[in-house]
Design an enzyme around this catalytic site. Structure first.
Site, PDB file in Angstrom:
ATOM      1  N   ASP A  12      -8.807   8.505  -0.651  1.00  0.00           N
ATOM      2  CA  ASP A  12      -7.834   7.643  -1.062  1.00  0.00           C
ATOM      3  C   ASP A  12      -8.888   6.419  -1.181  1.00  0.00           C
ATOM      4  O   ASP A  12     -10.060   6.356  -0.889  1.00  0.00           O
ATOM      5  CB  ASP A  12      -7.154   7.281   0.322  1.00  0.00           C
ATOM      6  CG  ASP A  12      -6.414   5.997   0.150  1.00  0.00           C
ATOM      7  OD1 ASP A  12      -5.578   5.799  -0.665  1.00  0.00           O
ATOM      8  OD2 ASP A  12      -6.544   5.036   1.276  1.00  0.00           O
ATOM      9  N   ASP A  14      -7.681   2.349  -1.301  1.00  0.00           N
ATOM     10  CA  ASP A  14      -7.204   1.138  -0.362  1.00  0.00           C
ATOM     11  C   ASP A  14      -7.415   1.432   1.044  1.00  0.00           C
ATOM     12  O   ASP A  14      -6.571   2.410   1.404  1.00  0.00           O
ATOM     13  CB  ASP A  14      -5.829   0.858  -0.903  1.00  0.00           C
ATOM     14  CG  ASP A  14      -5.789  -0.074  -2.186  1.00  0.00           C
ATOM     15  OD1 ASP A  14      -6.701  -1.132  -2.293  1.00  0.00           O
ATOM     16  OD2 ASP A  14      -4.962   0.303  -3.008  1.00  0.00           O
ATOM     17  N   GLY A  55       2.358   0.797  -3.675  1.00  0.00           N
ATOM     18  CA  GLY A  55       2.316   0.665  -4.915  1.00  0.00           C
ATOM     19  C   GLY A  55       2.822  -0.891  -4.762  1.00  0.00           C
ATOM     20  O   GLY A  55       3.894  -1.229  -4.313  1.00  0.00           O
ATOM     21  N   GLY A  56       1.890  -1.781  -5.724  1.00  0.00           N
ATOM     22  CA  GLY A  56       2.348  -3.232  -5.635  1.00  0.00           C
ATOM     23  C   GLY A  56       3.723  -3.405  -6.072  1.00  0.00           C
ATOM     24  O   GLY A  56       4.242  -4.357  -5.763  1.00  0.00           O
ATOM     25  N   ARG A  59       6.420  -2.385  -3.669  1.00  0.00           N
ATOM     26  CA  ARG A  59       6.241  -3.477  -2.759  1.00  0.00           C
ATOM     27  C   ARG A  59       6.744  -4.757  -2.951  1.00  0.00           C
ATOM     28  O   ARG A  59       7.576  -5.410  -2.162  1.00  0.00           O
ATOM     29  CB  ARG A  59       4.558  -3.790  -2.067  1.00  0.00           C
ATOM     30  CG  ARG A  59       4.482  -4.498  -1.070  1.00  0.00           C
ATOM     31  CD  ARG A  59       3.047  -4.421  -0.613  1.00  0.00           C
ATOM     32  NE  ARG A  59       2.471  -2.997  -0.292  1.00  0.00           N
ATOM     33  CZ  ARG A  59       1.355  -2.690  -0.599  1.00  0.00           C
ATOM     34  NH1 ARG A  59       0.460  -3.243  -1.273  1.00  0.00           N
ATOM     35  NH2 ARG A  59       1.145  -0.971  -0.314  1.00  0.00           N
ATOM     36  N   HIS A  85       3.734  -8.205 -10.952  1.00  0.00           N
ATOM     37  CA  HIS A  85       2.521  -7.128 -10.366  1.00  0.00           C
ATOM     38  C   HIS A  85       1.796  -7.213 -11.748  1.00  0.00           C
ATOM     39  O   HIS A  85       0.382  -6.904 -11.318  1.00  0.00           O
ATOM     40  CB  HIS A  85       3.383  -5.749 -10.206  1.00  0.00           C
ATOM     41  CG  HIS A  85       2.106  -4.795  -9.853  1.00  0.00           C
ATOM     42  ND1 HIS A  85       1.635  -3.691 -10.682  1.00  0.00           N
ATOM     43  CD2 HIS A  85       1.773  -4.882  -8.764  1.00  0.00           C
ATOM     44  CE1 HIS A  85       0.953  -3.051  -9.757  1.00  0.00           C
ATOM     45  NE2 HIS A  85       0.802  -3.831  -8.695  1.00  0.00           N
ATOM     46  N   ARG A  86       2.122  -7.331 -13.054  1.00  0.00           N
ATOM     47  CA  ARG A  86       1.109  -7.346 -13.882  1.00  0.00           C
ATOM     48  C   ARG A  86       0.012  -8.784 -13.522  1.00  0.00           C
ATOM     49  O   ARG A  86      -1.114  -8.436 -13.856  1.00  0.00           O
ATOM     50  CB  ARG A  86       1.730  -7.693 -15.328  1.00  0.00           C
ATOM     51  CG  ARG A  86       2.096  -6.298 -15.878  1.00  0.00           C
ATOM     52  CD  ARG A  86       2.373  -6.583 -17.330  1.00  0.00           C
ATOM     53  NE  ARG A  86       3.542  -7.454 -17.700  1.00  0.00           N
ATOM     54  CZ  ARG A  86       4.714  -7.037 -17.613  1.00  0.00           C
ATOM     55  NH1 ARG A  86       5.158  -5.507 -17.505  1.00  0.00           N
ATOM     56  NH2 ARG A  86       5.770  -7.898 -18.052  1.00  0.00           N
ATOM     57  N   LYS A  88      -0.607 -10.289 -10.734  1.00  0.00           N
ATOM     58  CA  LYS A  88      -1.301  -9.882  -9.561  1.00  0.00           C
ATOM     59  C   LYS A  88      -2.512  -8.679  -9.974  1.00  0.00           C
ATOM     60  O   LYS A  88      -3.730  -9.028  -9.383  1.00  0.00           O
ATOM     61  CB  LYS A  88      -0.419  -8.982  -8.710  1.00  0.00           C
ATOM     62  CG  LYS A  88      -0.958  -8.663  -7.159  1.00  0.00           C
ATOM     63  CD  LYS A  88      -1.547  -7.017  -7.290  1.00  0.00           C
ATOM     64  CE  LYS A  88      -2.471  -6.848  -6.161  1.00  0.00           C
ATOM     65  NZ  LYS A  88      -2.718  -5.315  -6.280  1.00  0.00           N
ATOM     66  N   THR A 126      -2.665   5.216  -4.707  1.00  0.00           N
ATOM     67  CA  THR A 126      -1.437   4.864  -5.146  1.00  0.00           C
ATOM     68  C   THR A 126      -1.599   3.524  -5.912  1.00  0.00           C
ATOM     69  O   THR A 126      -0.616   3.140  -6.502  1.00  0.00           O
ATOM     70  CB  THR A 126      -0.694   4.555  -3.788  1.00  0.00           C
ATOM     71  OG1 THR A 126      -0.235   5.711  -3.525  1.00  0.00           O
ATOM     72  CG2 THR A 126       0.649   3.666  -4.261  1.00  0.00           C
TER      73      THR A 126
HETATM   74  C1  XBP Z   1      -2.409   1.419  -1.619  1.00  0.00           C
HETATM   75  C2  XBP Z   1      -1.249   0.695  -2.160  1.00  0.00           C
HETATM   76  C3  XBP Z   1      -1.748  -0.037  -3.371  1.00  0.00           C
HETATM   77  C4  XBP Z   1      -2.144  -1.159  -3.112  1.00  0.00           C
HETATM   78  C5  XBP Z   1      -1.924  -2.322  -4.095  1.00  0.00           C
HETATM   79  O1  XBP Z   1      -1.862   2.799  -0.917  1.00  0.00           O
HETATM   80  O2  XBP Z   1      -0.147   0.919  -1.834  1.00  0.00           O
HETATM   81  O3  XBP Z   1      -0.385  -0.299  -3.815  1.00  0.00           O
HETATM   82  O4  XBP Z   1      -1.562  -1.988  -1.802  1.00  0.00           O
HETATM   83  O5  XBP Z   1      -2.284  -1.662  -5.191  1.00  0.00           O
HETATM   84  P1  XBP Z   1      -2.610   4.180  -0.608  1.00  0.00           P
HETATM   85  P2  XBP Z   1      -1.546  -2.083  -6.696  1.00  0.00           P
HETATM   86  O6  XBP Z   1      -4.104   3.453  -0.254  1.00  0.00           O
HETATM   87  O7  XBP Z   1      -1.966   4.755   0.526  1.00  0.00           O
HETATM   88  O8  XBP Z   1      -2.818   4.535  -2.140  1.00  0.00           O
HETATM   89  O9  XBP Z   1      -0.947  -3.270  -6.720  1.00  0.00           O
HETATM   90  O10 XBP Z   1      -2.512  -1.601  -7.930  1.00  0.00           O
HETATM   91  O11 XBP Z   1      -0.353  -0.896  -6.470  1.00  0.00           O
HETATM   92 MG    MG Z   2      -4.778   3.770   1.786  1.00  0.00          MG
END
Ligand code: XBP
Ligand code: MG
Length: 274
Positions: A12, A14, A55-56, A59, A85-86, A88, A126
């Site tokens: 993973d 993030d 997923g941003g 969210r 989101h774009r 961001k 994600t």
């Molecule tokens: C991480 C996420 C990501 C980030 C934001 O989850 O949910 O969406 O928070 O990134 P994980 P984006 O670590 O479980 O994959 O804005 O690019 O989606």
């Molecule tokens: Mg994570």
């Protein structure tokens, strides 16, 4: 003649490979709100709750759906979320370039050890490909990871196992022992949902939960003095350092359904006191 089994490690991003949420993504979301002329701002406590939605764009949509008054009235929640989101993502890419999103302590060590051991490495995240690819390449090197499954590739983000099932499809998993390294409950549910044994490397942002489905859970890779092992029913990591050898052993041991020693009481871990 026996075929030598290989080890494939799914990482993973993030919260696992990088420290990216509270001081990375959250700030980029807030900047995107400001640039769009919106008053919405996410403080750390609010964002911690919102991390349950992966997923941003999803969210953002969840945020606007729970508080419709904060959305621009003429835009649909979905359109507004996509547009924000774009923006961001553009902001976050700049943050990655400027060095504002660092590796998690010990991540580079473990990745290098695993690569040197001959394990195949891949990304299962994600997050969006637009920042994942350049950031992972910058911090961990070109060609370190055989492939990257990102939020752009799946219909359903974690905790759906879709990203992990897609990753399994990319490898010869008849000949490979697989293991996932995750930091969150949605991530753990996703990897275990694909029947992949998982090391949970929790952090201060990981929501407390029942981690009994992890093969092993730590509060870090073991490189920081505060890192501790919090769940290790099979005694896989006695030294508290998550090494390539420990990860390979988890892969070889197989998923929970193949293990015999995961019964019994399972702690609900309180990160404040772990
Ligand atoms: C991480 C996420 C990501 C980030 C934001 O989850 O949910 O969406 O928070 O990134 P994980 P984006 O670590 O479980 O994959 O804005 O690019 O989606
Ligand atoms: Mg994570």
């Amino acid at each position: 003649m026996t075929t030598r089994r290989t080890t494939t490690v799914f990482f993973d991003v993030d919260g696992t490979l990088v420290e990216s949420e509270q001081h990375g993504h959250r700030l980029a979301f807030n900047d995107a709100f400001a640039r769009a002329g919106l008053d919405d701002r996410w403080d750390e406590a609010t964002y911690a709750d919102l991390l349950a939605v992966t997923g941003g764009a999803r969210r953002l949509a969840a945020w606007f759906a729970q508080d419709p008054s904060s959305a621009v009235s003429t835009a649909s929640v979905a359109d507004l979320s996509r547009r924000l989101h774009r923006e961001k993502t553009r902001i976050f890419i700049e943050m990655c370039h400027s060095g504002a999103v660092p590796e998690r302590a010990g991540a580079q060590r473990l990745v290098a050890e695993l690569a040197a051991s001959g394990a195949q490495l891949a990304i299962t995240t994600t997050g969006s490909r637009a920042w994942v690819e350049p950031l992972v390449t910058k911090l961990f090197g070109v060609d370190t990871f055989a492939f990257m499954i990102t939020g752009d590739d799946v219909l359903n983000t974690k905790p759906s196992p879709e990203a992990y099932l897609m990753a399994l499809d990319r490898i010869d998993h008849e000949c490979a022992d697989v293991v996932a390294i995750e930091d969150s409950m949605p991530g753990l549910k996703a990897s275990v949902g694909a029947n992949i044994p998982t090391v949970l490397v929790a952090n201060a942002e990981t929501a407390p939960g029942d981690w009994s489905n992890a093969a092993l859970a730590l509060t870090g890779f073991g490189d920081l003095p505060a890192d501790t092992v919090v769940f290790d029913p099979s005694g896989l990591c006695p030294d508290g350092l998550l090494t390539a050898s420990v990860v390979t052993t988890v892969a070889r041991t197989g998923p929970a359904s193949d293990r015999s020693s995961t019964t019994g009481d399972t702690p609900i871990i309180d990160m404040e006191h772990a």
